[in-house]
Design a protein around this motif. Structure first.
Motif, mmCIF file in Angstrom:
data_model
loop_
_atom_site.group_PDB
_atom_site.id
_atom_site.type_symbol
_atom_site.label_atom_id
_atom_site.label_comp_id
_atom_site.label_asym_id
_atom_site.label_seq_id
_atom_site.Cartn_x
_atom_site.Cartn_y
_atom_site.Cartn_z
ATOM 1 N N ARG A 189 -38.190 27.447 12.301
ATOM 2 C CA ARG A 189 -36.879 26.810 12.134
ATOM 3 C C ARG A 189 -36.461 26.750 10.662
ATOM 4 O O ARG A 189 -35.286 26.562 10.360
ATOM 5 N N ILE A 190 -37.415 26.900 9.749
ATOM 6 C CA ILE A 190 -37.087 26.933 8.321
ATOM 7 C C ILE A 190 -36.646 28.351 7.989
ATOM 8 O O ILE A 190 -37.457 29.254 7.802
ATOM 9 N N ARG A 191 -35.336 28.564 7.937
ATOM 10 C CA ARG A 191 -34.796 29.908 7.743
ATOM 11 C C ARG A 191 -34.565 30.247 6.279
ATOM 12 O O ARG A 191 -34.683 31.404 5.877
ATOM 13 N N VAL A 192 -34.200 29.261 5.473
ATOM 14 C CA VAL A 192 -34.010 29.516 4.046
ATOM 15 C C VAL A 192 -35.377 29.539 3.377
ATOM 16 O O VAL A 192 -36.126 28.558 3.433
ATOM 17 N N LEU A 193 -35.727 30.659 2.766
ATOM 18 C CA LEU A 193 -37.024 30.810 2.124
ATOM 19 C C LEU A 193 -36.865 31.647 0.857
ATOM 20 O O LEU A 193 -36.364 32.768 0.908
ATOM 21 N N VAL A 194 -37.303 31.100 -0.244
ATOM 22 C CA VAL A 194 -37.276 31.793 -1.534
ATOM 23 C C VAL A 194 -38.718 31.990 -1.992
ATOM 24 O O VAL A 194 -39.484 31.023 -2.084
ATOM 25 N N GLY A 228 -30.030 8.567 -3.368
ATOM 26 C CA GLY A 228 -28.584 8.703 -3.410
ATOM 27 C C GLY A 228 -28.067 9.593 -2.298
ATOM 28 O O GLY A 228 -28.677 9.714 -1.231
ATOM 29 N N ALA A 229 -26.923 10.250 -2.542
ATOM 30 C CA ALA A 229 -26.321 11.126 -1.536
ATOM 31 C C ALA A 229 -27.011 12.488 -1.578
ATOM 32 O O ALA A 229 -26.873 13.230 -2.547
ATOM 33 N N VAL A 230 -27.740 12.798 -0.528
ATOM 34 C CA VAL A 230 -28.530 14.032 -0.483
ATOM 35 C C VAL A 230 -27.806 15.085 0.343
ATOM 36 O O VAL A 230 -27.468 14.863 1.505
ATOM 37 N N GLY A 231 -27.579 16.249 -0.257
ATOM 38 C CA GLY A 231 -26.891 17.326 0.445
ATOM 39 C C GLY A 231 -27.801 18.409 0.952
ATOM 40 O O GLY A 231 -27.357 19.329 1.649
ATOM 41 N N GLY A 232 -29.094 18.343 0.636
ATOM 42 C CA GLY A 232 -30.039 19.346 1.092
ATOM 43 C C GLY A 232 -31.444 19.003 0.638
ATOM 44 O O GLY A 232 -31.632 18.198 -0.294
ATOM 45 N N VAL A 233 -32.433 19.612 1.286
ATOM 46 C CA VAL A 233 -33.838 19.376 0.941
ATOM 47 C C VAL A 233 -34.563 20.710 0.878
ATOM 48 O O VAL A 233 -34.471 21.517 1.812
ATOM 49 N N LEU A 234 -35.269 20.932 -0.201
ATOM 50 C CA LEU A 234 -36.123 22.099 -0.358
ATOM 51 C C LEU A 234 -37.578 21.646 -0.444
ATOM 52 O O LEU A 234 -37.871 20.598 -1.031
ATOM 53 N N PHE A 235 -38.458 22.429 0.145
ATOM 54 C CA PHE A 235 -39.876 22.090 0.167
ATOM 55 C C PHE A 235 -40.719 23.202 -0.448
ATOM 56 O O PHE A 235 -40.408 24.389 -0.297
ATOM 57 N N VAL A 239 -31.174 26.247 -3.830
ATOM 58 C CA VAL A 239 -29.957 25.426 -3.765
ATOM 59 C C VAL A 239 -28.774 26.279 -3.323
ATOM 60 O O VAL A 239 -27.978 25.876 -2.458
ATOM 61 N N ARG A 240 -28.648 27.459 -3.915
ATOM 62 C CA ARG A 240 -27.525 28.347 -3.574
ATOM 63 C C ARG A 240 -27.556 28.725 -2.104
ATOM 64 O O ARG A 240 -26.514 28.704 -1.421
ATOM 65 N N LEU A 241 -28.725 29.042 -1.595
ATOM 66 C CA LEU A 241 -28.837 29.455 -0.194
ATOM 67 C C LEU A 241 -28.564 28.297 0.767
ATOM 68 O O LEU A 241 -28.067 28.512 1.874
ATOM 69 N N LEU A 242 -28.877 27.075 0.348
ATOM 70 C CA LEU A 242 -28.567 25.914 1.182
ATOM 71 C C LEU A 242 -27.070 25.613 1.181
ATOM 72 O O LEU A 242 -26.560 24.991 2.114
ATOM 73 N N GLY A 243 -26.377 26.014 0.111
ATOM 74 C CA GLY A 243 -24.967 25.672 -0.025
ATOM 75 C C GLY A 243 -24.753 24.268 -0.535
ATOM 76 O O GLY A 243 -23.671 23.692 -0.353
ATOM 77 N N SER A 244 -25.772 23.707 -1.171
ATOM 78 C CA SER A 244 -25.664 22.351 -1.710
ATOM 79 C C SER A 244 -25.444 22.432 -3.221
ATOM 80 O O SER A 244 -25.051 23.469 -3.741
ATOM 81 N N THR A 245 -25.696 21.355 -3.915
ATOM 82 C CA THR A 245 -25.656 21.340 -5.376
ATOM 83 C C THR A 245 -27.009 20.861 -5.868
ATOM 84 O O THR A 245 -27.717 20.124 -5.174
ATOM 85 N N ALA A 246 -27.364 21.264 -7.083
ATOM 86 C CA ALA A 246 -28.680 20.910 -7.605
ATOM 87 C C ALA A 246 -28.883 19.397 -7.645
ATOM 88 O O ALA A 246 -29.934 18.889 -7.230
ATOM 89 N N ALA A 256 -37.268 26.310 1.967
ATOM 90 C CA ALA A 256 -38.528 26.297 1.231
ATOM 91 C C ALA A 256 -38.444 27.231 0.028
ATOM 92 O O ALA A 256 -37.807 28.280 0.083
ATOM 93 N N VAL A 257 -39.097 26.813 -1.049
ATOM 94 C CA VAL A 257 -39.218 27.616 -2.266
ATOM 95 C C VAL A 257 -40.692 27.655 -2.625
ATOM 96 O O VAL A 257 -41.309 26.600 -2.826
ATOM 97 N N SER A 258 -41.267 28.846 -2.693
ATOM 98 C CA SER A 258 -42.716 28.971 -2.828
ATOM 99 C C SER A 258 -43.129 29.853 -3.991
ATOM 100 O O SER A 258 -42.428 30.797 -4.353
#
Length: 251
Positions: free
Chosen positions: A165-170, A18-25, A189-196, A145-147
């Motif tokens: 280049r991966i700056r968002v890291l939890v 569907g409509a993807v607003g962000g990706v976490l790895f 999700v919050r740090l990306l500024g997207s929605t769950a 990324a969420v680890s």
């Protein structure tokens, strides 16, 4: 990201999401080939203890340390062991399988410190990581990324693998809980500024990554690089990160 922007940016991704607003790895064995780094460093620091061990033996040694002793890592996440304690117990279990006892004191200290020094030098990103991140950058899709490890340790790992280049890291210390607690995914999700409900979460652990993130309201994706059989799994599954891309992008 607005709904329309998410639709436009997410067009780079497979339409099944569907409509993807962000990706976490996830990081380990998703973005970074931790198995290679661990087993190579293990052999370097243990060869003097296991002279003459054949290739099959070293593969078994690596499997014990990386896969068959993860209950010690779970105890670390639960606060029952320190990081070095779980690492040492895993090493002792692998060596013990071949009849070698790692002594207390200096011998254990030297084994641990040598492994800690060498392992980062073998850290590398999987070959499918850069093409996917390039596509996400080009499409304006934010990612992070969420680890299930602490932030600073994983920051060094990402940077060593060329993934600065991966700056968002939890990390587990960011919100004080590990996966599969919903809070750790939702902080990403919050740090990306997207929605769950518009955020993919991709990882190699079916339970913690795919099912855990789905339970938290994200779009969980199991990265099954090794072709593990899981006939009861009904979620999204890919064999490589490039399968996340739309057909014309992944070709």
């Amino acid at each position: 990201m607005s709904g329309q922007a998410a639709v436009e940016a997410g067009a780079v991704l497979d339409r099944r999401f569907g409509a993807v607003g962000g990706v976490l790895f996830d990081i380990d064995d998703t973005l970074v080939d931790l198995g290679f780094a661990m087993t190579t460093a293990l052999r370097d620091v243990s060869e003097h203890l296991l002279p003459g061990l054949d290739q099959a033996g070293w593969e078994k040694f690596g499997r014990i340390f990386t896969h068959e002793t993860t209950h010690y890592y779970d105890r670390y996440l639960a606060g029952e062991l320190t990081f070095n304690e779980q690492r040492l117990l895993r090493g002792r279990a692998a060596l013990g399988h071949f009849g070698v006892e790692l002594g207390e004191g200096e011998e254990s200290h030297n084994w641990l410190s040598s492994y800690a020094r060498l392992q980062p030098s073998y850290v590398r990103a999987f070959e499918d990581v850069t093409p996917l991140l390039d596509a996400l950058d080009a499409a304006g899709v934010p990612y992070g990324a969420v680890s299930n490890n602490v932030h600073d340790y994983q920051r060094v790992k990402l940077d060593s693998a060329g993934l600065d280049r991966i700056r968002v890291l939890v990390g587990t210390d960011t919100v004080g809980v590990p996966k599969p607690d919903p809070a750790i995914y939702l902080e990403g999700v919050r740090l990306l500024g997207s929605t769950a409900d518009s955020t993919l979460y991709v990882g190699d652990n079916r339970l913690l990554d795919a099912e855990g993130s789905t339970a938290a309201g994200l779009l969980g994706v199991w990265l099954n690089r090794v072709g593990e059989s899981a006939p009861d799994f009904r979620g999204h599954e890919v064999a490589t990160l490039l399968e996340l891309l739309a057909g014309d992008q992944a070709a």
